[in-house]
Design a protein around this motif. Sequence first.
Motif, PDB file in Angstrom:
ATOM      1  N   ARG A 132      37.629  59.361  24.539  1.00  0.00           N
ATOM      2  CA  ARG A 132      36.925  60.261  23.670  1.00  0.00           C
ATOM      3  C   ARG A 132      36.961  59.803  22.203  1.00  0.00           C
ATOM      4  O   ARG A 132      36.024  59.734  21.173  1.00  0.00           O
ATOM      5  CB  ARG A 132      37.776  61.604  23.579  1.00  0.00           C
ATOM      6  CG  ARG A 132      36.981  62.686  23.084  1.00  0.00           C
ATOM      7  CD  ARG A 132      37.836  64.021  23.080  1.00  0.00           C
ATOM      8  NE  ARG A 132      38.199  64.303  24.887  1.00  0.00           N
ATOM      9  CZ  ARG A 132      39.167  64.847  25.279  1.00  0.00           C
ATOM     10  NH1 ARG A 132      40.258  65.390  24.446  1.00  0.00           N
ATOM     11  NH2 ARG A 132      39.475  64.911  26.198  1.00  0.00           N
ATOM     12  N   ILE A 133      38.078  58.949  21.805  1.00  0.00           N
ATOM     13  CA  ILE A 133      38.059  58.364  20.593  1.00  0.00           C
ATOM     14  C   ILE A 133      37.146  57.390  20.263  1.00  0.00           C
ATOM     15  O   ILE A 133      36.580  57.214  19.171  1.00  0.00           O
ATOM     16  CB  ILE A 133      39.804  58.134  20.443  1.00  0.00           C
ATOM     17  CG1 ILE A 133      40.649  59.174  20.102  1.00  0.00           C
ATOM     18  CG2 ILE A 133      39.758  57.092  18.808  1.00  0.00           C
ATOM     19  CD1 ILE A 133      42.189  58.770  20.135  1.00  0.00           C
ATOM     20  N   VAL A 134      37.097  56.315  21.295  1.00  0.00           N
ATOM     21  CA  VAL A 134      36.284  55.335  21.218  1.00  0.00           C
ATOM     22  C   VAL A 134      34.612  55.666  21.101  1.00  0.00           C
ATOM     23  O   VAL A 134      34.083  55.346  20.333  1.00  0.00           O
ATOM     24  CB  VAL A 134      36.361  54.446  22.575  1.00  0.00           C
ATOM     25  CG1 VAL A 134      35.057  53.233  22.568  1.00  0.00           C
ATOM     26  CG2 VAL A 134      37.785  53.907  22.769  1.00  0.00           C
ATOM     27  N   LYS A 135      34.465  56.774  21.852  1.00  0.00           N
ATOM     28  CA  LYS A 135      33.114  57.313  21.917  1.00  0.00           C
ATOM     29  C   LYS A 135      32.727  57.803  20.491  1.00  0.00           C
ATOM     30  O   LYS A 135      31.725  57.745  19.767  1.00  0.00           O
ATOM     31  CB  LYS A 135      33.036  58.457  22.917  1.00  0.00           C
ATOM     32  CG  LYS A 135      31.539  58.926  22.912  1.00  0.00           C
ATOM     33  CD  LYS A 135      31.422  60.202  24.027  1.00  0.00           C
ATOM     34  CE  LYS A 135      30.134  60.775  23.888  1.00  0.00           C
ATOM     35  NZ  LYS A 135      30.065  62.258  24.803  1.00  0.00           N
ATOM     36  N   ARG A 136      33.561  58.581  19.779  1.00  0.00           N
ATOM     37  CA  ARG A 136      33.382  59.293  18.580  1.00  0.00           C
ATOM     38  C   ARG A 136      33.257  58.304  17.493  1.00  0.00           C
ATOM     39  O   ARG A 136      32.465  58.432  16.739  1.00  0.00           O
ATOM     40  CB  ARG A 136      34.421  60.342  18.351  1.00  0.00           C
ATOM     41  CG  ARG A 136      34.366  61.254  17.187  1.00  0.00           C
ATOM     42  CD  ARG A 136      35.446  62.094  17.011  1.00  0.00           C
ATOM     43  NE  ARG A 136      36.689  61.648  16.870  1.00  0.00           N
ATOM     44  CZ  ARG A 136      37.677  61.549  17.455  1.00  0.00           C
ATOM     45  NH1 ARG A 136      37.783  62.443  18.466  1.00  0.00           N
ATOM     46  NH2 ARG A 136      38.786  61.165  17.104  1.00  0.00           N
ATOM     47  N   THR A 137      34.213  57.344  17.696  1.00  0.00           N
ATOM     48  CA  THR A 137      34.198  56.457  16.579  1.00  0.00           C
ATOM     49  C   THR A 137      32.779  55.452  16.574  1.00  0.00           C
ATOM     50  O   THR A 137      32.305  55.299  15.481  1.00  0.00           O
ATOM     51  CB  THR A 137      35.363  55.405  16.636  1.00  0.00           C
ATOM     52  OG1 THR A 137      36.529  56.134  16.735  1.00  0.00           O
ATOM     53  CG2 THR A 137      35.631  54.519  15.277  1.00  0.00           C
ATOM     54  N   LEU A 138      32.480  54.997  17.685  1.00  0.00           N
ATOM     55  CA  LEU A 138      31.293  54.243  17.652  1.00  0.00           C
ATOM     56  C   LEU A 138      30.076  55.103  17.518  1.00  0.00           C
ATOM     57  O   LEU A 138      29.216  54.494  16.717  1.00  0.00           O
ATOM     58  CB  LEU A 138      30.907  53.701  19.218  1.00  0.00           C
ATOM     59  CG  LEU A 138      32.216  52.632  19.658  1.00  0.00           C
ATOM     60  CD1 LEU A 138      32.103  52.315  20.936  1.00  0.00           C
ATOM     61  CD2 LEU A 138      32.052  51.614  18.867  1.00  0.00           C
ATOM     62  N   GLN A 177      29.902  63.056  12.608  1.00  0.00           N
ATOM     63  CA  GLN A 177      30.788  63.591  13.790  1.00  0.00           C
ATOM     64  C   GLN A 177      31.503  64.746  13.114  1.00  0.00           C
ATOM     65  O   GLN A 177      32.653  65.223  13.623  1.00  0.00           O
ATOM     66  CB  GLN A 177      31.723  62.569  13.948  1.00  0.00           C
ATOM     67  CG  GLN A 177      31.291  61.401  14.914  1.00  0.00           C
ATOM     68  CD  GLN A 177      30.521  61.699  15.933  1.00  0.00           C
ATOM     69  OE1 GLN A 177      31.131  62.329  17.142  1.00  0.00           O
ATOM     70  NE2 GLN A 177      29.236  61.535  16.090  1.00  0.00           N
ATOM     71  N   CYS A 178      30.982  65.446  12.117  1.00  0.00           N
ATOM     72  CA  CYS A 178      31.586  66.557  11.404  1.00  0.00           C
ATOM     73  C   CYS A 178      31.274  67.767  12.446  1.00  0.00           C
ATOM     74  O   CYS A 178      30.398  67.849  13.176  1.00  0.00           O
ATOM     75  CB  CYS A 178      30.894  66.916  10.025  1.00  0.00           C
ATOM     76  SG  CYS A 178      31.165  65.592   8.778  1.00  0.00           S
ATOM     77  N   CYS A 209      32.165  63.278   6.961  1.00  0.00           N
ATOM     78  CA  CYS A 209      32.527  62.065   7.655  1.00  0.00           C
ATOM     79  C   CYS A 209      32.369  60.693   7.430  1.00  0.00           C
ATOM     80  O   CYS A 209      32.616  59.735   7.572  1.00  0.00           O
ATOM     81  CB  CYS A 209      32.454  62.272   9.129  1.00  0.00           C
ATOM     82  SG  CYS A 209      30.625  62.046   9.826  1.00  0.00           S
ATOM     83  N   GLU A 210      30.962  60.491   6.274  1.00  0.00           N
ATOM     84  CA  GLU A 210      30.658  59.254   6.000  1.00  0.00           C
ATOM     85  C   GLU A 210      30.327  58.279   6.915  1.00  0.00           C
ATOM     86  O   GLU A 210      30.324  57.172   7.116  1.00  0.00           O
ATOM     87  CB  GLU A 210      31.798  58.665   5.023  1.00  0.00           C
ATOM     88  CG  GLU A 210      32.031  59.383   3.926  1.00  0.00           C
ATOM     89  CD  GLU A 210      33.256  58.838   3.077  1.00  0.00           C
ATOM     90  OE1 GLU A 210      33.872  57.908   3.635  1.00  0.00           O
ATOM     91  OE2 GLU A 210      33.629  59.312   1.870  1.00  0.00           O
ATOM     92  N   ALA A 211      29.357  59.117   7.866  1.00  0.00           N
ATOM     93  CA  ALA A 211      28.929  57.988   8.883  1.00  0.00           C
ATOM     94  C   ALA A 211      28.052  57.177   8.414  1.00  0.00           C
ATOM     95  O   ALA A 211      27.006  57.583   7.816  1.00  0.00           O
ATOM     96  CB  ALA A 211      28.350  58.972   9.991  1.00  0.00           C
ATOM     97  N   THR A 212      28.089  55.959   8.683  1.00  0.00           N
ATOM     98  CA  THR A 212      27.123  54.859   8.278  1.00  0.00           C
ATOM     99  C   THR A 212      26.630  54.176   9.534  1.00  0.00           C
ATOM    100  O   THR A 212      27.534  53.682  10.162  1.00  0.00           O
ATOM    101  CB  THR A 212      27.831  54.076   7.114  1.00  0.00           C
ATOM    102  OG1 THR A 212      28.212  54.853   6.200  1.00  0.00           O
ATOM    103  CG2 THR A 212      26.725  52.953   6.449  1.00  0.00           C
ATOM    104  N   LYS A 213      25.655  53.631   9.461  1.00  0.00           N
ATOM    105  CA  LYS A 213      24.967  52.996  10.636  1.00  0.00           C
ATOM    106  C   LYS A 213      25.509  51.381  10.347  1.00  0.00           C
ATOM    107  O   LYS A 213      24.562  50.762   9.551  1.00  0.00           O
ATOM    108  CB  LYS A 213      23.521  52.899  10.826  1.00  0.00           C
ATOM    109  CG  LYS A 213      22.875  52.381  12.106  1.00  0.00           C
ATOM    110  CD  LYS A 213      21.524  52.818  12.604  1.00  0.00           C
ATOM    111  CE  LYS A 213      21.254  51.956  13.656  1.00  0.00           C
ATOM    112  NZ  LYS A 213      20.185  52.429  14.550  1.00  0.00           N
ATOM    113  N   VAL A 214      26.148  50.971  11.215  1.00  0.00           N
ATOM    114  CA  VAL A 214      26.744  49.532  11.205  1.00  0.00           C
ATOM    115  C   VAL A 214      26.562  48.783  12.444  1.00  0.00           C
ATOM    116  O   VAL A 214      26.574  47.791  12.603  1.00  0.00           O
ATOM    117  CB  VAL A 214      27.985  49.258  10.306  1.00  0.00           C
ATOM    118  CG1 VAL A 214      27.927  49.637   8.744  1.00  0.00           C
ATOM    119  CG2 VAL A 214      29.120  50.078  11.159  1.00  0.00           C
TER     120      VAL A 214
END
Length: 318
Positions: A256-262, A270-271, A280-285
Amino acid sequence: MAKPLGGRGALAHRPVLLRETIELLAAERGGLFVDCTVGLGGHSEAILQTSSDAQVLGIDRDEEALELARQRLAPYGSRFRAVHADFRELTRVLATAKVSHMHGILADLGVSSLQLDSPSRGFSFQHEAPLDMRMDMSGGETAAELLGRLSEVEIARLIFEYGEEPRSRRIARTIVQRRERGEPVKTTTDLANLVARAVGAGKKRRIHPATRTFQALRIAVNAELENLDRFISEAVDLLEPDGRLAVISFHSLEDRIVKRTLLKLSGRCQCPPRLPKCICEATKVVEILTRRPIVPTEAETEANPRARSAKLRGARKI
């Protein structure tokens, strides 16, 4: 003629999802790879076999496993280096090794065969042994010491959250009652029998009644979920453009952690859905390479039952 990936030898073991992992890492391109949980070296050996231009820096917090990996991979000379450290110290390890950007990073988050099969390590209730469970034997609190220190409420919460055990309160109460009588739980079989009695006979179970409790204690002793999301983010930062990250997990909490972080690193927010704006400051990297996790084939699980819960996720840095 090249040996088959993961070829057998004195130190052979069965690394899970081996071919899938090597393909995900694009190891045939060569370059510098970091095996953050090198264990007995099965994945590292496959990387080194796949390309003569590949180099591997192997990290593990288990010094015993690391020494066996050194022996196994000695024929590859300077193409393999080993470091005794926790994988979450990746940034520090690479700075000390004076290397910067990697072509690929692998983290196999499971317990190694060496740890499970060594009676003295206390990971399995199949063997009578001190209740230890430390991956790094050089320090830290053992599982027995943890059960001797925590309150009943804390033990119950630990077993419920990390083991997803519905009878966690009953198990915790039994452990503390034993402790209050001056009979603390100190061995693997003692804990397994205690849990079996606390849970009761009930209906026939697919797994031993102590399985979830042992999993929960192992996760707690080794802080397996702590800073896993930060590790993944740091690993991506350390990859060169087009570098690959592969992570193998073995239980739902890790996955779950791996999936959410990726997902967050791929730019997906992921908010919680009701928040008025993203925080959550999601940025596409990265580009996620595994729309769904890769799981072992039926043939692999038949040959290696320990692989049955493995899930492989991967991403490419853009």
